[in-house]
Design a protein around this motif. Sequence first.
Motif, PDB file in Angstrom:
ATOM      1  N   ALA A  54       0.851  -1.080   0.045  1.00 43.83           N
ATOM      2  CA  ALA A  54      -0.032  -0.173   0.127  1.00 43.83           C
ATOM      3  C   ALA A  54       0.942   1.166   0.076  1.00 43.83           C
ATOM      4  O   ALA A  54       0.465   2.404  -0.591  1.00 43.83           O
ATOM      5  CB  ALA A  54      -0.724  -0.103   1.167  1.00 43.83           C
ATOM      6  N   ARG A  55       2.055   1.092   0.652  1.00 44.91           N
ATOM      7  CA  ARG A  55       2.939   2.345   0.693  1.00 44.91           C
ATOM      8  C   ARG A  55       3.606   2.467  -0.767  1.00 44.91           C
ATOM      9  O   ARG A  55       3.849   3.594  -1.021  1.00 44.91           O
ATOM     10  CB  ARG A  55       4.002   2.328   1.792  1.00 44.91           C
ATOM     11  N   ARG A  56       3.585   1.728  -1.653  1.00 46.79           N
ATOM     12  CA  ARG A  56       4.266   1.698  -2.858  1.00 46.79           C
ATOM     13  C   ARG A  56       3.423   2.096  -3.897  1.00 46.79           C
ATOM     14  O   ARG A  56       3.795   2.463  -5.179  1.00 46.79           O
ATOM     15  CB  ARG A  56       4.962   0.196  -3.276  1.00 46.79           C
ATOM     16  N   ILE A  57       2.131   1.914  -3.925  1.00 38.98           N
ATOM     17  CA  ILE A  57       1.089   2.312  -4.957  1.00 38.98           C
ATOM     18  C   ILE A  57       0.312   3.246  -4.707  1.00 38.98           C
ATOM     19  O   ILE A  57       0.301   3.795  -3.399  1.00 38.98           O
ATOM     20  CB  ILE A  57       0.336   1.124  -5.382  1.00 38.98           C
ATOM     21  N   ASP A  58      -0.223   3.911  -5.564  1.00 40.36           N
ATOM     22  CA  ASP A  58      -1.094   5.134  -5.035  1.00 40.36           C
ATOM     23  C   ASP A  58      -2.220   4.777  -4.647  1.00 40.36           C
ATOM     24  O   ASP A  58      -2.824   3.698  -4.782  1.00 40.36           O
ATOM     25  CB  ASP A  58      -1.498   5.653  -6.718  1.00 40.36           C
ATOM     26  N   ALA A  59      -3.037   5.741  -3.849  1.00 42.30           N
ATOM     27  CA  ALA A  59      -4.336   5.485  -3.210  1.00 42.30           C
ATOM     28  C   ALA A  59      -5.311   5.108  -4.175  1.00 42.30           C
ATOM     29  O   ALA A  59      -5.466   5.726  -5.511  1.00 42.30           O
ATOM     30  CB  ALA A  59      -4.763   6.642  -2.316  1.00 42.30           C
ATOM     31  N   ARG A  60      -6.172   4.126  -3.959  1.00 40.11           N
ATOM     32  CA  ARG A  60      -7.149   3.630  -4.748  1.00 40.11           C
ATOM     33  C   ARG A  60      -8.471   4.169  -4.304  1.00 40.11           C
ATOM     34  O   ARG A  60      -8.616   4.775  -3.224  1.00 40.11           O
ATOM     35  CB  ARG A  60      -7.544   2.178  -4.817  1.00 40.11           C
ATOM     36  N   PRO A  61      -9.451   4.473  -5.057  1.00 33.13           N
ATOM     37  CA  PRO A  61     -10.822   5.243  -4.794  1.00 33.13           C
ATOM     38  C   PRO A  61     -11.499   4.363  -3.432  1.00 33.13           C
ATOM     39  O   PRO A  61     -11.957   5.214  -2.576  1.00 33.13           O
ATOM     40  CB  PRO A  61     -11.780   4.656  -5.751  1.00 33.13           C
ATOM     41  N   GLU A  62     -11.343   3.169  -3.404  1.00 34.01           N
ATOM     42  CA  GLU A  62     -11.935   2.820  -1.835  1.00 34.01           C
ATOM     43  C   GLU A  62     -11.091   3.000  -0.538  1.00 34.01           C
ATOM     44  O   GLU A  62     -11.308   2.667   0.668  1.00 34.01           O
ATOM     45  CB  GLU A  62     -11.942   0.874  -2.013  1.00 34.01           C
ATOM     46  N   ASP A  63      -9.906   3.526  -0.901  1.00 37.98           N
ATOM     47  CA  ASP A  63      -8.779   3.906   0.430  1.00 37.98           C
ATOM     48  C   ASP A  63      -9.359   5.385   0.606  1.00 37.98           C
ATOM     49  O   ASP A  63      -8.923   5.589   1.926  1.00 37.98           O
ATOM     50  CB  ASP A  63      -7.522   3.777  -0.182  1.00 37.98           C
ATOM     51  N   ASP A  64      -9.957   6.143  -0.074  1.00 40.97           N
ATOM     52  CA  ASP A  64     -10.616   7.436   0.298  1.00 40.97           C
ATOM     53  C   ASP A  64     -11.693   7.328   1.139  1.00 40.97           C
ATOM     54  O   ASP A  64     -12.841   6.715   0.777  1.00 40.97           O
ATOM     55  CB  ASP A  64     -10.870   8.208  -0.898  1.00 40.97           C
ATOM     56  N   GLU A  65     -11.569   7.838   2.527  1.00 45.57           N
ATOM     57  CA  GLU A  65     -12.570   8.002   3.176  1.00 45.57           C
ATOM     58  C   GLU A  65     -13.875   8.833   2.821  1.00 45.57           C
ATOM     59  O   GLU A  65     -15.029   8.440   2.983  1.00 45.57           O
ATOM     60  CB  GLU A  65     -12.252   8.438   4.678  1.00 45.57           C
TER      61      GLU A  65
END
Length: 132
Positions: A54-65
């Motif tokens: 998770a630290r190496r890839i960009d945030a996905r839509p489901e990671d956004d609160e």
Amino acid sequence: MKFEARLFLYGVMFFIPVGLIYAFWSGGEPVGTVGIPLVGGLVGMIGGYLALLARRIDARPEDDELGEIEQGAGNQGVFSPWSWWPLVIGLAAAVAFLAMAVGWWLMVPAVALGAIGLVGWVFEFSRGQHAH
């Protein structure tokens, strides 16, 4: 990936204490006393890997609160809805489990059927020399 990492790492906080409680209540029964904390360790390894990923890839839509459903719209991958190969692999798994109950000789056709199903599924969309 952050949600998945947290999900698995919360499993560590469940399995380790439950394993200790089980060891106390069962009087040190060896299989559960060792097995349940080992499950916690395995879940911890998966959670740790997902946290590093998770630290190496960009945030996905489901990671956004505060993410919206439409942020995840679009192409999600290539799927074959009319494929028969998963049925062949499932049949091979059923024969393999039947082999454990009936006799190990039945494992030979199960492995052969599983290999045929796996190769067929992998090369289902293949074009060129190995197309079928």
